[in-house]
Design a protein around this motif. Structure first.
Motif, PDB file in Angstrom:
ATOM      1  N   GLY A 233       1.315   5.287 -61.303  1.00  0.00           N
ATOM      2  CA  GLY A 233       2.534   5.980 -60.947  1.00  0.00           C
ATOM      3  C   GLY A 233       3.683   5.030 -60.707  1.00  0.00           C
ATOM      4  N   LYS A 234       4.855   5.634 -60.449  1.00  0.00           N
ATOM      5  CA  LYS A 234       6.072   4.867 -60.178  1.00  0.00           C
ATOM      6  C   LYS A 234       6.625   5.140 -58.781  1.00  0.00           C
ATOM      7  N   MET A 235       6.363   6.329 -58.272  1.00  0.00           N
ATOM      8  CA  MET A 235       6.835   6.687 -56.936  1.00  0.00           C
ATOM      9  C   MET A 235       5.646   7.204 -56.141  1.00  0.00           C
ATOM     10  N   ILE A 236       5.288   6.475 -55.095  1.00  0.00           N
ATOM     11  CA  ILE A 236       4.081   6.779 -54.337  1.00  0.00           C
ATOM     12  C   ILE A 236       4.432   6.919 -52.859  1.00  0.00           C
ATOM     13  N   ARG A 237       3.895   7.925 -52.239  1.00  0.00           N
ATOM     14  CA  ARG A 237       4.017   8.079 -50.785  1.00  0.00           C
ATOM     15  C   ARG A 237       2.628   8.369 -50.222  1.00  0.00           C
ATOM     16  N   ILE A 238       2.272   7.659 -49.167  1.00  0.00           N
ATOM     17  CA  ILE A 238       0.976   7.871 -48.527  1.00  0.00           C
ATOM     18  C   ILE A 238       1.195   8.085 -47.040  1.00  0.00           C
ATOM     19  N   THR A 239       0.623   9.166 -46.536  1.00  0.00           N
ATOM     20  CA  THR A 239       0.771   9.508 -45.122  1.00  0.00           C
ATOM     21  C   THR A 239      -0.609   9.658 -44.492  1.00  0.00           C
ATOM     22  N   PRO A 240      -0.961   8.785 -43.564  1.00  0.00           N
ATOM     23  CA  PRO A 240      -2.234   8.950 -42.851  1.00  0.00           C
ATOM     24  C   PRO A 240      -2.174  10.178 -41.936  1.00  0.00           C
ATOM     25  N   LYS A 241      -3.308  10.836 -41.764  1.00  0.00           N
ATOM     26  CA  LYS A 241      -3.349  11.981 -40.862  1.00  0.00           C
ATOM     27  C   LYS A 241      -3.099  11.545 -39.425  1.00  0.00           C
ATOM     28  N   SER A 242      -3.624  10.371 -39.065  1.00  0.00           N
ATOM     29  CA  SER A 242      -3.395   9.823 -37.731  1.00  0.00           C
ATOM     30  C   SER A 242      -1.923   9.473 -37.559  1.00  0.00           C
ATOM     31  N   LYS A 243      -1.359   9.770 -36.414  1.00  0.00           N
ATOM     32  CA  LYS A 243       0.052   9.488 -36.133  1.00  0.00           C
ATOM     33  C   LYS A 243       0.255   8.084 -35.568  1.00  0.00           C
ATOM     34  N   GLU A 244      -0.844   7.354 -35.369  1.00  0.00           N
ATOM     35  CA  GLU A 244      -0.743   6.006 -34.819  1.00  0.00           C
ATOM     36  C   GLU A 244      -0.263   5.027 -35.898  1.00  0.00           C
ATOM     37  N   SER A 245       0.291   3.903 -35.453  1.00  0.00           N
ATOM     38  CA  SER A 245       0.660   2.854 -36.403  1.00  0.00           C
ATOM     39  C   SER A 245      -0.614   2.304 -37.050  1.00  0.00           C
ATOM     40  N   PHE A 246      -0.498   1.742 -38.228  1.00  0.00           N
ATOM     41  CA  PHE A 246      -1.675   1.300 -38.963  1.00  0.00           C
ATOM     42  C   PHE A 246      -1.350   0.035 -39.733  1.00  0.00           C
ATOM     43  N   LEU A 247      -2.413  -0.634 -40.172  1.00  0.00           N
ATOM     44  CA  LEU A 247      -2.260  -1.884 -40.899  1.00  0.00           C
ATOM     45  C   LEU A 247      -2.182  -1.657 -42.403  1.00  0.00           C
ATOM     46  N   VAL A 248      -1.311  -2.415 -43.039  1.00  0.00           N
ATOM     47  CA  VAL A 248      -1.330  -2.573 -44.491  1.00  0.00           C
ATOM     48  C   VAL A 248      -1.363  -4.077 -44.757  1.00  0.00           C
ATOM     49  N   HIS A 249      -1.603  -4.443 -45.990  1.00  0.00           N
ATOM     50  CA  HIS A 249      -1.408  -5.851 -46.346  1.00  0.00           C
ATOM     51  C   HIS A 249      -0.577  -5.920 -47.610  1.00  0.00           C
ATOM     52  N   LEU A 250       0.248  -6.941 -47.686  1.00  0.00           N
ATOM     53  CA  LEU A 250       1.100  -7.192 -48.845  1.00  0.00           C
ATOM     54  C   LEU A 250       0.682  -8.527 -49.442  1.00  0.00           C
ATOM     55  N   ASP A 251       0.012  -8.468 -50.580  1.00  0.00           N
ATOM     56  CA  ASP A 251      -0.543  -9.676 -51.197  1.00  0.00           C
ATOM     57  C   ASP A 251      -1.422 -10.442 -50.216  1.00  0.00           C
ATOM     58  N   GLY A 252      -2.160  -9.676 -49.395  1.00  0.00           N
ATOM     59  CA  GLY A 252      -3.089 -10.288 -48.448  1.00  0.00           C
ATOM     60  C   GLY A 252      -2.517 -10.578 -47.080  1.00  0.00           C
ATOM     61  N   GLU A 253      -1.197 -10.424 -46.904  1.00  0.00           N
ATOM     62  CA  GLU A 253      -0.565 -10.704 -45.621  1.00  0.00           C
ATOM     63  C   GLU A 253      -0.438  -9.405 -44.816  1.00  0.00           C
ATOM     64  N   PRO A 254      -1.045  -9.325 -43.621  1.00  0.00           N
ATOM     65  CA  PRO A 254      -1.069  -8.073 -42.863  1.00  0.00           C
ATOM     66  C   PRO A 254       0.279  -7.715 -42.240  1.00  0.00           C
ATOM     67  N   LYS A 255       0.509  -6.415 -42.138  1.00  0.00           N
ATOM     68  CA  LYS A 255       1.729  -5.911 -41.513  1.00  0.00           C
ATOM     69  C   LYS A 255       1.422  -4.538 -40.911  1.00  0.00           C
ATOM     70  N   LYS A 256       1.937  -4.274 -39.716  1.00  0.00           N
ATOM     71  CA  LYS A 256       1.719  -2.981 -39.064  1.00  0.00           C
ATOM     72  C   LYS A 256       2.892  -2.053 -39.375  1.00  0.00           C
ATOM     73  N   ILE A 257       2.554  -0.808 -39.730  1.00  0.00           N
ATOM     74  CA  ILE A 257       3.555   0.180 -40.141  1.00  0.00           C
ATOM     75  C   ILE A 257       3.280   1.503 -39.440  1.00  0.00           C
ATOM     76  N   SER A 258       4.335   2.237 -39.158  1.00  0.00           N
ATOM     77  CA  SER A 258       4.209   3.579 -38.593  1.00  0.00           C
ATOM     78  C   SER A 258       4.750   4.604 -39.601  1.00  0.00           C
ATOM     79  N   GLY A 259       4.205   5.826 -39.537  1.00  0.00           N
ATOM     80  CA  GLY A 259       4.701   6.893 -40.410  1.00  0.00           C
ATOM     81  C   GLY A 259       4.072   6.844 -41.784  1.00  0.00           C
ATOM     82  N   SER A 260       4.898   6.997 -42.814  1.00  0.00           N
ATOM     83  CA  SER A 260       4.417   7.029 -44.200  1.00  0.00           C
ATOM     84  C   SER A 260       4.710   5.721 -44.918  1.00  0.00           C
ATOM     85  N   LEU A 261       3.944   5.485 -45.980  1.00  0.00           N
ATOM     86  CA  LEU A 261       4.225   4.372 -46.886  1.00  0.00           C
ATOM     87  C   LEU A 261       4.986   4.903 -48.082  1.00  0.00           C
TER      88      LEU A 261
END
Length: 287
Positions: free
Chosen positions: A244-272
């Motif tokens: 795809g070209k436009m992606i949105r991902i929303t966890p059911k949990s409302k808590e902040s969560f971890l993602v990684h960008l090229d292996g580097e971790p980052k905490k995010i809240s809400g949707s990706l």
């Protein structure tokens, strides 16, 4: 061609302080700098003088990501050398793991324009994700001794206890609701060390491969790992790969969560929100 060389001296499992001896053998008209702290490669890249035509990054995917963030608005060529723990981007581009050969053959590599993607505005060029692999990326980033064996130990230590999470996934006009073990966003094909997460990914096709590993019986873990290293993850029954070209991902949990960008971790809240950048990156690949 004026070249800036950025070396992360502590990336991977070896000390790269003496890499300048190889550059001296094969290159002319260059300046070399060694990073001294996290985000130093980003600062160097961001403040790069216009006199430079090319940047060579000697480091892992995290160092490459720092440089991408600094170079994205510049008209410059990027070459990567596999000096990190995984080196997924370099390996996807067939860069020789023998540094002497890789540097000697730089002039024969082909220049292409690679896609760059963003997660909530944060760029990545190789593979990013959330769920279990983000948990491992976060733990791995805290280790003093970082190598393939350390990564595998973390996976084995955490994989049994990890619980899949519920996600709402929107890919262009398609919507998926699922319990996923992890979701990977693959511009390139490889995490590194031969772990192929998206065998058909191309860095210049304008499409992102979204690899959804749905909830599965933990007894199948050896089979999943086997398929990843045999470039057959798409054959695993609980894996779905979408483009795809436009992606949105929303966890059911409302808590902040971890993602990684090229292996580097980052905490995010809400949707990706994942989008392709308007700017592409000139990179050198070994065809």
């Amino acid at each position: 061609m004026k070249t800036k060389i950025i070396v992360n001296p502590i990336s991977g499992t070896q000390n790269h302080r003496n890499i300048h001896k190889i550059f001296e053998k094969y290159l002319k008209d260059y300046e070399i700098v060694y990073t001294e702290y996290q985000n130093h490669a980003f600062e160097i890249s961001k403040n790069l003088n216009k006199k430079f035509d090319r940047v060579i990054v000697a480091g892992g995917d995290g160092t490459v990501n720092e440089c991408i963030r600094g170079l994205i608005d510049k008209d410059i060529i990027l070459a990567t050398l596999p000096c990190g723990s995984g080196n997924g981007f370099s390996l996807h581009n067939n860069i020789d793991t023998n540094l002497d050969n890789a540097i000697k053959n730089l002039s024969s590599y082909k220049e292409i324009k690679s896609d760059v993607w963003t997660i909530n505005g944060n760029p990545f060029i190789n593979v990013s994700g959330l769920g279990f692999d983000a948990l491992i990326a976060n733990s791995f980033s805290k280790l003093k001794n970082r190598g393939f064996s350390s990564y595998i130990k973390l996976v084995l230590k955490n994989i049994i206890a990890y619980k899949p999470q519920e996600y709402n996934i929107e890919i262009d006009n398609e919507e998926i609701n699922t319990d996923a073990f992890f979701i990977a966003f693959a511009n390139a094909s490889e995490y590194g060390n031969g772990a192929i997460i998206s065998p058909k990914s191309k860095i210049n096709d304008g499409l992102l491969d979204i690899v959804i590993v749905n909830k599965f019986n933990k007894l199948l873990i050896p089979k999943l790992i086997f398929f990843i290293f045999k470039k057959r993850i798409h054959k695993f029954k609980k894996v779905i790969i979408k483009q795809g070209k436009m992606i949105r991902i929303t966890p059911k949990s409302k808590e902040s969560f971890l993602v990684h960008l090229d292996g580097e971790p980052k905490k995010i809240s809400g949707s990706l929100d994942i989008r392709i950048s308007k700017r592409k990156m000139k990179v050198l690949i070994n065809e």
